[in-house]
Scaffold this active site. Structure first.
Site, PDB file in Angstrom:
ATOM      1  N   HIS A 283       8.549   4.049 -15.043  1.00  0.00           N
ATOM      2  CA  HIS A 283       8.338   3.128 -13.926  1.00  0.00           C
ATOM      3  C   HIS A 283       9.415   3.393 -12.872  1.00  0.00           C
ATOM      4  O   HIS A 283      10.608   3.274 -13.151  1.00  0.00           O
ATOM      5  CB  HIS A 283       8.420   1.688 -14.420  1.00  0.00           C
ATOM      6  CG  HIS A 283       8.223   0.677 -13.330  1.00  0.00           C
ATOM      7  ND1 HIS A 283       6.998   0.454 -12.760  1.00  0.00           N
ATOM      8  CD2 HIS A 283       9.090  -0.148 -12.699  1.00  0.00           C
ATOM      9  CE1 HIS A 283       7.112  -0.484 -11.837  1.00  0.00           C
ATOM     10  NE2 HIS A 283       8.382  -0.858 -11.778  1.00  0.00           N
TER      11      HIS A 283
ATOM     12  N   ASP B  44      10.519   2.233  -9.170  1.00  0.00           N
ATOM     13  CA  ASP B  44      10.346   1.340  -8.037  1.00  0.00           C
ATOM     14  C   ASP B  44      10.414   2.154  -6.754  1.00  0.00           C
ATOM     15  O   ASP B  44      11.394   2.876  -6.512  1.00  0.00           O
ATOM     16  CB  ASP B  44      11.432   0.258  -8.033  1.00  0.00           C
ATOM     17  CG  ASP B  44      11.219  -0.754  -9.151  1.00  0.00           C
ATOM     18  OD1 ASP B  44      10.059  -1.136  -9.385  1.00  0.00           O
ATOM     19  OD2 ASP B  44      12.203  -1.164  -9.789  1.00  0.00           O
TER      20      ASP B  44
ATOM     21  N   ASP C 166       5.003  -4.570 -13.401  1.00  0.00           N
ATOM     22  CA  ASP C 166       6.263  -5.205 -13.026  1.00  0.00           C
ATOM     23  C   ASP C 166       6.131  -6.091 -11.791  1.00  0.00           C
ATOM     24  O   ASP C 166       7.095  -6.293 -11.069  1.00  0.00           O
ATOM     25  CB  ASP C 166       7.327  -4.127 -12.771  1.00  0.00           C
ATOM     26  CG  ASP C 166       8.735  -4.712 -12.666  1.00  0.00           C
ATOM     27  OD1 ASP C 166       8.997  -5.717 -13.339  1.00  0.00           O
ATOM     28  OD2 ASP C 166       9.550  -4.162 -11.917  1.00  0.00           O
TER      29      ASP C 166
ATOM     30  N   HIS D 271       6.246  -3.991  -4.757  1.00  0.00           N
ATOM     31  CA  HIS D 271       6.580  -5.290  -5.349  1.00  0.00           C
ATOM     32  C   HIS D 271       8.069  -5.646  -5.352  1.00  0.00           C
ATOM     33  O   HIS D 271       8.438  -6.683  -5.919  1.00  0.00           O
ATOM     34  CB  HIS D 271       6.001  -5.386  -6.764  1.00  0.00           C
ATOM     35  CG  HIS D 271       6.576  -4.399  -7.748  1.00  0.00           C
ATOM     36  ND1 HIS D 271       5.866  -3.326  -8.203  1.00  0.00           N
ATOM     37  CD2 HIS D 271       7.780  -4.336  -8.357  1.00  0.00           C
ATOM     38  CE1 HIS D 271       6.607  -2.647  -9.053  1.00  0.00           C
ATOM     39  NE2 HIS D 271       7.779  -3.235  -9.164  1.00  0.00           N
TER      40      HIS D 271
END
Length: 1031
Positions: free
Chosen positions: A257, A259, A369, A574
């Site tokens: 993951h 970001d 997330d 996000h």
């Protein structure tokens, strides 16, 4: 001799045998590395910016040594590393060790080959698994060092603002002999030790594992590698003892993951992707069974543009089925705040990218997330070819434990998707015994579901899987006492879950995260930029599409619009749109919004020219007039400002047709003008024939009535438009969280700087303004505006915000009683309780909405509208709109500065649907466009209209693959089953239903009838049509 059965001493004996701290002179861990030698030469170049390899290697490099520190923060240092492997190391496995608190990338032969990140347990690059005489013993590597850590560079804590003084130290750069046999034995013993600890004293496998480990220590002479095989045989005996058929199966998938921006800027994310993904590719080359699920089309596009060689290798492993694109969206966007159309575009841009680049659409939505999930998402997923959904974020709930891990999720229109939450409650597993046991024990659907996902790899800041994670899981493939662990794919897992889905439970409505509800308000400028740019792109598309239909020479700006949409979609990531990012990211995001505004204004002007060219030609002798354009699908009668004498603006009332335009010379006169008068006590009364209001000297509403009704909207003994300031100190996640206890610190804002005074005395518009001091050093100035015929009262608000850890809200206590309030969401609305009966109700003390919220009882209600706010609440009879926060981490300057926003209050008879609340909120957010002209013509033209007020025509755009066709998207907004006619004046020759990816639906051809196109809707249903034009 029989071993003593003292569990603690045996456990500790094995622990110390593996320890990195104790007895390393004589334990196994101390033998992991053999001989060492320093690098032959080490030099560096400090780059002022992120530069490509070809440019870096041409620079002048200066000598460097281990122990040196480098900077500044966000800078880049390139190191030239010359290596000379001793000839005595022939036949040995040789690693290049690099340890730094920055993030590194090894370049070899002008290509990136591996990421090196201490926090991601990647500090060695394997030069050779067995040094041969024919292999080069001298070689040169380059290491690109980013002066930031895996999680940025917070000062004192991870989420603190970055430390600008931080330096990054090179602590190791050397060659070592790596003892593979020691490593394998260490992994064996780690697994056995964890089994012994975690299976517990009541499980005989715990003791079997423990005493096997103890026996291995007995057998193993760390100074004599010839004893290692016997020790490994003991471990293999345990690992080869199989499970029964009923054991739970874990589907392990590599994951990383990343970001797209968070505690680091967008530009650094590009390098994080490259560092992480090149390491994954290297792992796949040595582990053909490894699978890796990877989301976010934007990140693939970044790597494609900046690292073409790496991208080509990724494409190869996608074709092999190992590197698996998932998610189907442009980025992993926020699940609450983007508009419905923005969410459609996330899927449209993402799925089209994956189809074009890899020849496949994603079949699962991947959003592990994000801070909550809109109840409209299931329908949007289904419309984009996705029936499966994976996340885990609801495991973060602060109050209630979500009751399922595998279930059907049903949206507000009835669409359902199969949903899976990995029971280990993480997307960053490390392949450890503790994690697989948690996955087994935590599964809330035991008996129904015997398969679950297990996502392993360092995440958030990148990193991804490691060889050690894979080696651990190989030992747990089918070992008695542990769940089965198999390397799998999302498709394999969901296919099995689908076969056994008949008994699964269904969750209806939103997946509300009981945490991070401060993100509905933090970084108000980003929220405003998002709402404004969604509107700008909507209007440009509408006007450009109509221009194409009216003028065959007009070129639809498809590539420019795609670029602007992708910028907007990127900012919906996000941690950006929610405001939980560092100041550098905020600056980038605001710059992107500025670019969208600038380019959008140009495109809009070009579209208006194309649509109305004849009307905008100056004509001799004609009088000054105004072209007014309406991009919404209903007729509007409103007061506008238009250019008057030089330097002045005048007001006019106009009626503009649905999705069309008119030219205004002589303005309309309303049935009743606005009257404004100030009373002796300093209060101000305003009335427009629709509503009547009374305001006190502090700008608070003491009365709000519908004219002709005796019904008062403001609760007895209360004032509406009451500002309140709250202490806002969460437990940890500063920018993310507002805690329930903040409600206990409410302080009304009552310090008057400038009392209410009439600023416009009536006619087409009346207004009054005032100023307040907010907190210790902030000021708020508000103009309260009532337009002729308007059913709502507007509050144009300007704030100079200088607070710290404070939360500003505005409250409207209303004379309405209802156990539920209604909130607009994407393509519809939902209800939430106004009471706190249960813990599930209480956890929603702060919620999100889009353009409006409403509290109604039978026959009457009050709505709050807004142009850029998202946080809201309704407790009892008090409607609150959340305006500004002031967190200090990870951006110490969050929200500090000037803000301007508008909200409105609208009392209404009947239901919100009957009163037109939905349309009024659109009108507030999509102002009419005015263009000065001197045309002698006075035409009125409408492109589209819809027969039912329950149906909103949301989107008009050119089709992606058919320039001669347009896509129109409509949705049912009232929550009703309805038939509506779409009418158009455009030369449409063919109409057909299509999905959200703009692919025609089988059997979806629609007849063109005199009344238009007949469409059937069920509650909150979204319909998309392809309209082919005769051009």
């Amino acid at each position: 001799m029989a071993a003593l059965k003292h569990r603690r001493t045996v456990l500790e004996r094995v622990e110390k045998f593996l320890s990195e701290t104790y007895f390393t002179d004589c334990n196994l861990r101390g033998r992991l590395f053999g001989d060492r030698c320093p690098v032959a030469s080490l030099s560096y170049f400090q780059a002022p910016r992120r530069i490509p390899y070809d440019e870096a290697v041409e620079q002048d490099f200066r000598p460097a040594q281990v122990g040196d520190s480098f900077g500044p923060l966000w800078g880049t240092c390139w190191f030239k590393v010359e290596l000379s492997i001793p000839t005595a190391w022939a036949g040995r496995e040789v690693h290049f060790i690099w340890e730094s608190d920055g993030e590194g990338m090894v370049w070899r032969d002008a290509q990136p080959v591996q990421g090196l990140t201490k926090e991601g347990e990647k500090t060695s690059y394997i030069l050779t698994s067995s040094l041969k005489e024919t292999e080069p013993h001298s070689l040169m590597l380059y290491v690109e060092l980013a002066c930031n850590g895996l999680f940025g560079a917070g000062k004192g804590s991870m989420i603190a603002p970055p430390d600008p003084e931080k330096r990054f130290t090179l602590s190791k750069a050397e060659l070592v002999v790596f003892n593979r046999d020691v490593y394998e034995l260490l992994v064996d013993l780690e697994i056995l030790l964890d089994m012994a600890k975690l299976l517990g004293e009541e499980d005989q496998r715990s003791f079997q594992a423990l005493y096997t480990a103890n026996q291995m220590v007995n057998v193993c002479d760390v100074m004599d590698p010839s004893t290692f095989p016997a020790a490994r045989d003991l471990a293999a005996e345990i690992f080869s003892q199989r499970n029964g058929e009923s054991q739970h199966t874990i589907h392990a998938m590599g994951h990383c993951h990343i970001d797209s921006a968070w505690l680091w800027p967008y530009e650094e994310t590009i390098r994080k992707c490259a560092r992480s993904w090149v390491t994954v590719i290297r792992l796949m080359e040595h582990n053909p069974e490894l699978t890796f699920a990877c989301s976010q089309a934007q990140q693939f596009e970044w790597v494609r543009s900046v690292y073409p060689g790496l991208y080509a290798r990724i494409q190869d492993f996608v074709a092999k089925g190992q590197f698996i694109p998932v998610g189907g969206t442009w980025v992993e966007m926020d699940g609450n705040l983007p508009s419905g159309e923005s969410m459609v575009r996330q899927f449209l841009q993402g799925q089209r990218f994956f189809q074009e680049q890899f020849g496949r659409l994603c079949s699962e939505f991947w959003l592990p997330d994000t801070f909550g999930y809109s109840a409209q998402l299931p329908q949007l997923m289904r419309g984009c070819g996705i029936r499966r959904f994976l996340t885990q974020k609801l495991s973060w709930n602060l109050v209630n434990t979500f009751p399922h891990h595998t279930f059907f999720w049903e949206g507000i229109d009835g669409s359902r998707v199969l949903t899976h939450f990995p029971p280990g409650d993480s997307y960053g597993m490390h392949g450890q015994v503790e994690e697989v046991l948690k996955t087994l024990k935590n599964n809330k659907d035991k008996g129904y579901v015997n398969h679950s996902a297990f996502l392993f790899g360092f995440g958030d800041g990148g990193g991804g899987p490691t060889q050690k994670m894979l080696d651990r899981m190989k030992r747990m493939r089918d070992t008695d006492g542990l769940p089965r662990v198999q390397l799998s794919t999302p498709d394999q897992l969901f296919s099995i879950l689908e076969k056994d889905s008949s008994h699964l439970c269904t969750w209806v409505g939103e997946l509300f995260l009981e945490l991070h509800n401060g993100t509905y308000t933090t970084q108000a400028q980003i929220k405003k930029g998002n709402r404004e740019c969604e509107r700008i792109l909507h209007d440009v598309e509408v006007l450009s599409t109509l221009a194409v239909a009216r003028d065959s020479t007009f070129q639809y700006p498809a590539s420019q619009l795609q670029q602007l949409w992708r910028l907007l979609l990127l900012n919906q990531f996000h941690d950006v749109l929610p405001g939980s990012c560092i100041q550098l990211v905020v600056e980038d995001a605001l710059q992107y919004y500025t670019e969208i505004r600038r380019a959008g204004a140009v495109l809009q002007e070009e579209a208006v020219q194309g649509l109305c060219r004849d009307l905008l030609q100056p004509e001799v002798g004609s009088t000054q007039s105004t072209l007014v354009l309406n991009t919404l699908p209903w007729e509007r009668t409103e007061v506008i400002s238009r250019s008057g004498p030089p330097g002045a603006e005048t007001l006019a009332m106009v009626t503009v047709p649905s999705m069309g335009y008119t030219i205004v010379r002589e303005p309309l006169l309303p049935p009743q003008l606005v009257t404004v008068w100030k009373q002796e006590d300093g209060s101000v009364v305003m009335e427009n024939g629709v509503i009547a209001v009374c305001l006190d000297a502090m700008g608070r509403l003491t009365s709000l009535q519908l004219v002709g009704s005796e019904r008062e909207s403001v609760a007895d003994g209360c004032c509406a438009n009451q500002f309140a300031l709250f202490d806002d100190v969460p437990l940890y996640w500063d920018a993310w969280d507002v805690m329930d206890y903040h409600l206990e610190t409410r302080k009304p804002v009552t310090t008057l700087l400038k009392p209410l005074n009439v600023t416009l005395g009536g006619g087409l518009r009346g207004s009054a303004s005032f100023s307040l001091q907010v907190g210790k050093s902030s000021t708020l100035t508000q103009e309260i505006i009532l337009d002729a015929t308007s059913p709502y009262l507007r509050f144009l608000t300007q704030v100079e915000w200088k607070e710290a850890h404070k939360f500003l809200k505005v409250e409207f206590p209303v004379q309405v009683r209802s156990t539920n309030a209604t909130y607009e969401i994407q393509f519809g609305h939902l209800q939430r309780p106004t009471h706190r009966n249960t813990s599930w109700d209480w956890a929603r003390f702060e919620v999100w909405a889009h353009k409006w919220l409403d509290l109604s009882e039978h026959g009457f209600g009050v709505a709050l509208l807004n142009d850029c706010k998202y946080g809201a609440s309704a407790l009892g009879n008090v409607l609150s709109l959340s305006l500004l926060r002031a967190p200090k981490s990870p951006d110490a300057m969050a929200d500090i500065g000037y803000h301007e926003f508008t909200y409105a209050v609208m009392p209404h008879q009947g239901s919100l649907q009957e009163a037109g609340v939905i349309q009024c909120a659109y009108n507030l957010n999509f102002p009419l466009h005015t263009v000065p002209t001197s045309s002698a013509q006075c035409p009125t033209w409408s492109a589209f209209s819809v027969s039912s007020p329950a149906v909103v025509l949301e989107t008009v755009k050119q089709a992606e693959d058919r320039p001669e066709a347009m896509v129109v998207r409509l949705y049912e907004a009232h929550g009703s089953t309805v038939v509506a006619w779409l009418q158009t004046s455009l030369p449409v020759k063919e109409a057909m239903l299509c999905d959200l990816l703009e692919q025609p639906v089988k059997g979806g051809c629609l007849p063109l009838e005199p009344g238009g196109v007949r469409l059937s809707f069920t509650p909150f249903h979204v319909l998309s049509l392809l309209l082919v034009l005769e051009l």
